[in-house]
Write an enzyme that holds these catalytic residues in place. Structure first.
Site, PDB file in Angstrom:
ATOM      1  N   ARG A 182      38.505  -3.886 -36.333  1.00  0.00           N
ATOM      2  CA  ARG A 182      38.126  -5.034 -37.161  1.00  0.00           C
ATOM      3  C   ARG A 182      37.776  -4.665 -38.593  1.00  0.00           C
ATOM      4  NH1 ARG A 182      34.723  -8.036 -32.349  1.00  0.00           N
ATOM      5  NH2 ARG A 182      36.599  -8.705 -31.260  1.00  0.00           N
ATOM      6  N   HIS A 230      34.287  -9.991 -38.368  1.00  0.00           N
ATOM      7  CA  HIS A 230      35.487 -10.205 -37.560  1.00  0.00           C
ATOM      8  C   HIS A 230      36.565 -10.772 -38.471  1.00  0.00           C
ATOM      9  CE1 HIS A 230      38.179 -11.907 -34.586  1.00  0.00           C
ATOM     10  NE2 HIS A 230      37.468 -11.374 -33.607  1.00  0.00           N
ATOM     11  N   ARG A 281      32.203  -1.754 -34.026  1.00  0.00           N
ATOM     12  CA  ARG A 281      32.438  -2.009 -32.599  1.00  0.00           C
ATOM     13  C   ARG A 281      33.883  -2.412 -32.352  1.00  0.00           C
ATOM     14  NH1 ARG A 281      32.488  -6.807 -29.280  1.00  0.00           N
ATOM     15  NH2 ARG A 281      31.914  -8.161 -31.017  1.00  0.00           N
ATOM     16  N   GLN A 307      29.218  -6.246 -38.395  1.00  0.00           N
ATOM     17  CA  GLN A 307      30.662  -6.410 -38.228  1.00  0.00           C
ATOM     18  C   GLN A 307      31.152  -7.745 -38.783  1.00  0.00           C
ATOM     19  OE1 GLN A 307      32.743  -6.704 -34.127  1.00  0.00           O
ATOM     20  NE2 GLN A 307      33.483  -4.884 -35.162  1.00  0.00           N
ATOM     21  N   HIS A 335      29.937 -11.325 -37.521  1.00  0.00           N
ATOM     22  CA  HIS A 335      30.243 -11.496 -36.107  1.00  0.00           C
ATOM     23  C   HIS A 335      29.404 -10.644 -35.158  1.00  0.00           C
ATOM     24  CE1 HIS A 335      32.696 -12.439 -32.638  1.00  0.00           C
ATOM     25  NE2 HIS A 335      32.911 -11.148 -32.418  1.00  0.00           N
ATOM     26  N   GLU A 345      40.116 -12.441 -31.192  1.00  0.00           N
ATOM     27  CA  GLU A 345      41.096 -11.373 -31.378  1.00  0.00           C
ATOM     28  C   GLU A 345      42.172 -11.438 -30.288  1.00  0.00           C
ATOM     29  OE1 GLU A 345      39.276  -7.791 -32.853  1.00  0.00           O
ATOM     30  OE2 GLU A 345      40.412  -6.660 -31.379  1.00  0.00           O
ATOM     31  N   LEU A 367      34.917 -18.777 -34.351  1.00  0.00           N
ATOM     32  CA  LEU A 367      35.774 -17.619 -34.068  1.00  0.00           C
ATOM     33  C   LEU A 367      37.150 -18.021 -33.561  1.00  0.00           C
ATOM     34  CD1 LEU A 367      35.820 -14.461 -33.827  1.00  0.00           C
ATOM     35  CD2 LEU A 367      35.443 -14.836 -31.398  1.00  0.00           C
ATOM     36  N   PHE A 388      43.773  -5.375 -27.262  1.00  0.00           N
ATOM     37  CA  PHE A 388      42.735  -5.774 -28.222  1.00  0.00           C
ATOM     38  C   PHE A 388      42.668  -4.724 -29.321  1.00  0.00           C
ATOM     39  CE2 PHE A 388      39.104  -8.792 -28.463  1.00  0.00           C
ATOM     40  CZ  PHE A 388      39.653  -9.827 -27.753  1.00  0.00           C
TER      41      PHE A 388
END
Ligand SMILES: Cc1cc2nc3c(=O)[nH]c(=O)nc-3n(C[C@H](O)[C@H](O)[C@H](O)COP(=O)(O)OP(=O)(O)OC[C@H]3O[C@@H](n4cnc5c(N)ncnc54)[C@H](O)[C@@H]3O)c2cc1C
Length: 584
Positions: free
Chosen positions: A283, A239, A394, A237, A353, A252, A249, A123
């Site tokens: 991100r 994404h 994050r 954030q 996100h 990821e 979404l 990730f």
């Protein structure tokens, strides 16, 4: 009209997402019926937003294969652009492996490796494949597993489709919660020895977001109105891969499994921005790269929505792998963009996100007041809380993980606190406070004409998307903040709820949610404008550099008057790593 009834529980859990359910399970498995629990949710328990978490949950499971707590902690601190409190990060990484194993014992269908062990995949920003997953429906299975576990116990009650309007803090202690039972159309007061705020994030401050329509920043707003500070709330954030045009979404996990990002020249442009990590950089880095490509004319345009985008290419993974590892992503792309990723790349752009900031807590998720003192009886968990694990950005899979860890900690601490306090000592709010709440909630139904809350909400979202997106600058943010204040005034003076019925009044709920969005927008905009540097998800064209000398500190923002805020700062707790330049 008087408050219909007062309801008592030893511990109240506000929210039934992964954080709330994990807290409930902890209380029950440790203290059984000794501690009575009430769980309030504005939607059916299993419709809490956590069910849509897709890609995975981070944990160090295989130190013998090269992972370590130090590596997970370092990745998190670097990903956070050094704004994370490092004691919180260490606690978190050490507690996580047990959480994965507990879920496993409770029936979680983790995806498996050929050797039968729990599988993990790469990730963004993680230097070891530690995203533990159940296909691409991780959150759904985590919720189901926690709910099933909770069903083994007695001594708890659900309040599904109850809308929390406010919480009360008086004399440095938690005093109660007001909530409307939507089915009855009545306002109730809940009293308890302790409460855990686990009401999720604020994605719906934006139009283009991955979040469910219910995620309207209610946690931050109820804390804000109760005088509780929000911390680092400017860090939102984006994404990288929101599906065009809906914003749904594309996990990821799709890049974790090997997906590429390409521009209109067919280039894997991440080579220019993060040559080592490529598509698996954190991100904030990937989102900025995508927006730079778009701004420099190397993107595509979606005619109907006008949204510009780049492409996520999964074709080289092949149908078998896509079906096995990313079945929901294939289905989502076919259904909502008319694109089968086996045959065509998916159109994507950065999408709101996650909220890195939130309700100010200490290392153990106890809610702190302006002076940094614990508000007795009050805790916050999950996305609602800001213990400073994620800092300015994050890492993917660290959120569901934090929900588990913070749920466990707060469940335990709230239960221990409740066992020490006598029920006779539980004070509710002063009677005038209850009268004020009734006047506020039902006052929305009195106005006979005006502007629907939907219009004010939509305009606020437009402003947030325009001035508080991936790239920001001082002039734009000042314009945005002024607009937010204008909409707040309009809301106070003109908002109109057409439906005058009390029972299941969704028009009233929309107005209350708009009030929440406007409170949180004020906090985000004010804090963002004040931070004159670029760090993590907060990137300013007018201050493009990180400034550790002046800004290695947390924002603490509090409501001062209706439209005014008070901002102070507190140092970042650095125990292990000094900041260095972030390269990927
Ligand atoms: C599409 C998507 C995919 C994601 N995938 C991942 C992933 O793979 N890995 C990862 O780590 N993170 C992921 N995230 C982030 C993660 O899912 C969330 O941060 C996390 O699930 C939040 O959980 P929570 O328990 O804090 O809140 P939620 O699950 O949002 O629950 C909030 C609860 O509060 C209740 N509530 C809110 N307001 C009120 C009110 N006014 N009155 C009454 N009840 C209220 C709600 O009803 C709900 O029960 C993803 C996020 C999105 C949007």
């Amino acid at each position: 009209m008087a408050v219909a009834e007062t309801i008592y529980h030893d511990v109240l859990i506000l929210g039934s997402g992964i954080a709330g359910l994990r807290a409930a399970v902890e209380i029950k498995r440790k203290y059984g019926e000794k501690v009575n629990v009430g769980i309030i949710s504005k939607v059916h328990l299993m419709r809490s937003h956590s069910v849509s978490a897709e890609g995975g949950t981070a944990a160090v499971l295989y130190p013998e294969e090269g992972d370590s707590f130090a590596l997970h902690a370092w990745d998190t601190v670097k990903g956070a652009d050094f704004l994370a409190d490092q004691d919180v990060v260490w606690n978190f990484v050490k507690l996580m492996p047990t959480e994965i194993l507990l879920l496993d014992h409770w029936g979680m269908p983790w995806s498996r490796r050929p050797d039968g062990k729990i599988a993990q995949r790469p990730f963004g920003g993680h230097s070891f494949p530690r995203a533990t997953f159940a296909a691409d429906k991780t959150g759904f299975y985590e919720m189901q597993t926690l709910y099933n576990k909770l069903l083994e116990y007695d001594g708890w009650e659900r309040y599904d489709e109850w809308f929390i309007t406010n919480i009360v803090v008086e004399d440095g202690a938690f005093r109660g919660v007001y909530a409307i039972n939507l089915r009855e159309g009545k306002l109730y007061l809940f009293k308890a020895k302790a409460a855990i705020i686990a009401m999720g994030g604020g994605g719906r401050l934006y139009h283009f977001t991955t979040y469910a329509h219910t995620v309207t920043g209610d946690a931050y707003a109820v804390a804000w109105r109760a005088g509780i500070p929000l911390k680092d709330i400017e860090f939102v954030q984006f994404h990288p891969t929101g599906l065009i045009p809906s914003g749904i979404l594309i996990s990821e996990g799709a890049r974790g499994e090997g997906g590429y990002l390409i521009n209109n020249k067919g280039e894997r442009f991440m080579a220019r921005y993060a040559p080592q990590k490529m598509e698996l950089a954190p991100r904030d880095v990937v989102s900025r790269a995508m927006m730079t490509e778009i701004m420099e004319g190397r993107g595509f345009k979606h005619e109907e929505s006008g949204l510009e985008y780049v492409l996520l290419d999964l074709r080289h993974l092949g149908e078998e792998k896509i079906n096995e590892r990313l079945p929901a992503i294939r289905e989502i792309a076919i259904r909502y963009a008319g694109v089968d990723p086996v045959e065509e790349p998916i159109p994507v752009r950065p999408v709101a996100h996650y909220t890195m900031g939130g309700i100010r807590t200490d290392t153990f998720y106890k809610v702190l007041d302006v002076e940094g003192k614990w508000i007795r009886g009050l805790f916050a968990a999950g996305e609602a809380a800001c213990a400073s694990l994620h800092g300015a950005n994050r890492l993917g899979t660290n959120s569901t993980a934090e929900c588990l860890v913070s749920g466990r900690i707060t469940g335990l601490l709230a239960a221990e606190y409740a066992l020490k306090v006598s029920e006779n000592d539980v004070k509710g709010p002063e009677p005038e406070r209850t009268k004020k709440e009734e006047d506020w909630v039902w006052g929305f139904l009195k106005r006979e004409s005006g502007i629907p809350s939907y219009e004010i909400r939509d305009n606020t979202r437009t402003i947030m998307g325009k001035y508080f997106y991936v790239f920001r600058d001082g002039d734009g943010m000042a314009t945005g903040l002024a607009k937010i204040k204008e909409y707040r005034k309009l809301f106070r003076e003109k908002v109109y709820v057409e439906d005058k019925e009390r029972i299941y009044n969704t028009d009233l709920v929309a107005a209350l949610e708009t009030a929440n969005i406007l409170d949180v927008a004020l906090a985000v905009a004010s804090a963002a404008l004040n931070r004159t540097e670029s760090r993590g998800a907060h990137y300013r064209f007018d201050y493009p550099k990180r400034d550790d000398e002046n800004w290695l500190k947390h924002t603490i923002i509090t409501r001062y008057a209706e439209d005014d805020v008070s901002i102070t700062y507190e140092p970042v707790r650095i125990t292990t790593w000094l900041p260095i330049e972030r390269k990927y």
